[in-house]
Design a protein around this motif. Structure first.
Motif, short mmCIF file in Angstrom:
data_model
loop_
_atom_site.label_atom_id
_atom_site.label_comp_id
_atom_site.label_asym_id
_atom_site.label_seq_id
_atom_site.Cartn_x
_atom_site.Cartn_y
_atom_site.Cartn_z
N VAL A 141 0.83 -1.21 0.00
CA VAL A 141 0.00 0.00 0.00
C VAL A 141 0.87 1.25 0.00
O VAL A 141 0.59 2.22 -0.70
CB VAL A 141 -0.95 0.00 1.21
N VAL A 142 1.93 1.24 0.78
CA VAL A 142 2.84 2.39 0.83
C VAL A 142 3.47 2.63 -0.54
O VAL A 142 3.54 3.76 -1.03
CB VAL A 142 3.93 2.17 1.90
N ALA A 143 3.92 1.55 -1.19
CA ALA A 143 4.55 1.68 -2.50
C ALA A 143 3.58 2.20 -3.55
O ALA A 143 3.92 3.08 -4.34
CB ALA A 143 5.11 0.32 -2.93
N ALA A 144 2.36 1.65 -3.54
CA ALA A 144 1.36 2.10 -4.51
C ALA A 144 1.05 3.58 -4.32
O ALA A 144 0.89 4.33 -5.29
CB ALA A 144 0.09 1.26 -4.38
N THR A 145 0.96 4.01 -3.06
CA THR A 145 0.66 5.42 -2.77
C THR A 145 1.81 6.32 -3.19
O THR A 145 1.60 7.41 -3.75
CB THR A 145 0.36 5.60 -1.28
N LEU A 146 3.03 5.88 -2.95
CA LEU A 146 4.20 6.67 -3.34
C LEU A 146 4.20 6.91 -4.84
O LEU A 146 4.55 8.00 -5.31
CB LEU A 146 5.47 5.95 -2.90
N GLY A 147 3.79 5.91 -5.61
CA GLY A 147 3.79 6.05 -7.06
C GLY A 147 2.73 7.00 -7.59
O GLY A 147 2.91 7.59 -8.66
N ARG A 148 1.64 7.17 -6.86
CA ARG A 148 0.55 8.00 -7.38
C ARG A 148 0.55 9.43 -6.84
O ARG A 148 -0.39 10.19 -7.11
CB ARG A 148 -0.80 7.35 -7.07
#
Length: 497
Positions: A141-148
């Motif tokens: 979830v952290v990685a997906a949020t960082l990308g967006r």
């Protein structure tokens, strides 16, 4: 006798204690329900008052009820207030993985429309958490949020890319599943890679899912100023071509996290889809990746492989990939291949493939091919004949099978206007309103004002709507009388048009 007098007292005492306990439990349950309702009400209203905000903050800071805490943190994110990033950041260290995941998502939502300092603060907070998170599902979830996050320059996007690359490999803090062995390129990649720094083991599937989602968003949202580096392209290719182990990669804190489990269901196949979509968007998938992805057991991956072929291969290689897609077992892949062929190869290789597909038994493929033919052909004779055959079927197909003739009339109007003109009347007066709607579209392509005016008086609003749109493009204010009449309708779509 003394025993007979004391027993009722003891019984009364027991019942009294039980009653107090039940009342106490019931009271707490009522209080908890009321508090939860207050949080949900504040969330639904987006906390318009300071009292609503304090309701959310109070619940978010109470770790005694992790479920309610997660709901409150989520609600704070939905306010989309950049000034709350610093308030939300401490929750990235909460005991509950669900709360940590909600905090990451809330931070991203808080800055979704922001620029500058708040976005920088969010990027630093999320990037820091990637290095210490113990639960692979939360890390995803952290990685997906960082990308967006809404980046505005290549430097910030590069920083996010670097963090995502690091997160795709298992750190000492993560619990991982069994390592995969070898990639489709013949080298150990996703599970275990040997490099200058020694062996590297891939992050578990839930973490990789977030990484892939982060890369997809990073590439798609920032195409103006960011292109993935060679290292990022290579890692994305690895995620597409090497199977990911089917494990959930649970965290090491022993906490239950059913919500996160649901988010990461079917992670391996979703990793391949998202990584391939990122490569297709960046136009860097490459011939070998497309070749492998076209053999994937998942039809969505194969469909995306066709898209990737159209953006990153050319010439005979592209033709071979599309030919494979056109014979795929799944209609969605064949339709995507037809779409790509019409867009990329029709001019160089003619319309033969599209003409053949007009005879397909699958309705969606047939319609895609018919629509593509309306875009033109270097040698249109066969295409015109195929469209005429489909359009002429309008007189003897049942009311349920109007789609192909109606689409064929519109394409014929673009490809051979004279042939379409002679057939328009049969569609203009057809009993099925959808056929008359397509007649209006064909009339617009034929620039037939008289037909459009007749159809603008149709009893069905959708037919009138198509006619009004055609008249607006064709003659503009010369048809104001038609538009004024349409404004008297009670059909919202027609009135808007």
């Amino acid at each position: 006798m003394p025993m007979s007098r004391t027993r009722p007292s003891r019984v009364a005492l027991v019942f009294g204690v039980a009653a107090v306990f039940v009342v106490g439990v019931s009271g707490r349950q009522d209080d908890d329900a009321a508090r939860r309702q207050a949080v949900l009400a504040a969330e639904d209203a987006r906390a318009p008052t300071q009292a609503d905000l304090q309701t959310l903050l109070g619940a978010a800071r109470d770790a005694s009820d992790p479920d309610l805490q997660a709901v409150a943190v989520r609600a704070l994110g939905r306010l989309e207030r950049p000034d709350l990033v610093s308030t939300l950041t401490p929750f990235l260290k909460a005991a509950s993985p669900d709360v940590r995941a909600q905090a990451a998502n809330a931070i991203g939502q808080s800055v979704s429309a922001a620029k500058g300092a708040p976005v920088d603060a969010a990027r630093r907070a999320l990037g820091g958490r990637l290095k210490s998170e113990t639960d692979p599902r939360v890390l995803g979830v952290v990685a997906a949020t960082l990308g967006r996050l809404p980046y505005t320059d290549a430097g910030d996007a590069r920083s996010a890319e670097s963090a995502l690359l690091d997160a795709s490999w298992a750190g000492s803090n993560l619990t991982t599943g069994p390592a995969n062995q070898r990639s489709a390129f013949g080298t150990p990649i996703v599970g275990l890679t040997l490099g200058f720094g020694g062996a590297k083991e891939a992050a578990p599937p839930p973490a990789l899912l977030g990484v892939a989602a982060g890369f997809e968003a990073l590439v798609r949202r920032n195409a103006r100023f960011y292109k993935p580096s060679d290292a990022a392209v290579q890692r994305l290719r690895e995620l597409v071509t090497n199977p990911v182990e089917e494990n959930t990669g649970g965290g090491d804190d022993g906490a239950e996290s059913s919500g996160l489990d649901a988010v990461t269901a079917d992670a391996p196949v979703r990793v391949r889809r998202l990584a391939l979509q990122a490569l297709a968007t960046a136009k860097v998938a490459g011939d070998r990746v497309v070749e492998i992805a076209l053999q994937d057991p998942d039809p969505q991956v194969r469909r995306l492989a066709v898209m990737a072929a159209a953006t990153s291969t050319a010439g005979d290689a592209l033709a071979a990939h599309l030919a494979r897609g056109l014979t795929d077992d799944d209609p969605m892949v064949r339709i995507e291949a037809l779409r790509a062929y019409g867009r990329v190869l029709r001019g160089a290789r003619g319309c033969g493939v599209l003409v053949s597909a007009v005879s397909d038994v699958n309705t969606h493929e047939k319609l895609e091919a018919i629509d593509q033919l309306g875009g033109g052909c270097a040698d249109p004779a066969d295409a015109v004949a195929a469209l005429e055959m489909q359009a002429d079927a309008i007189g003897h197909v049942g009311d349920r099978f109007w789609h192909a003739p109606a689409h064929a009339l519109v394409s014929l109007a673009r490809l051979a206007p004279g042939e379409a003109k002679t057939r328009l009347a049969a569609f203009e007066t057809h009993a099925v309103w959808q056929v008359r709607m397509y007649a209006a579209r064909a009339a617009a392509a034929l620039r037939d004002e008289a037909a459009l005016r007749r159809l603008a008086a149709d009893a069905t609003p959708n037919v009138r709507d198509a006619a009004v749109e055609g008249l607006s493009r064709l003659v503009g204010h010369e048809a104001d009388d038609v538009y004024l009449s349409a404004l008297e309708s009670d059909d919202y779509q027609l009135v808007r048009s």
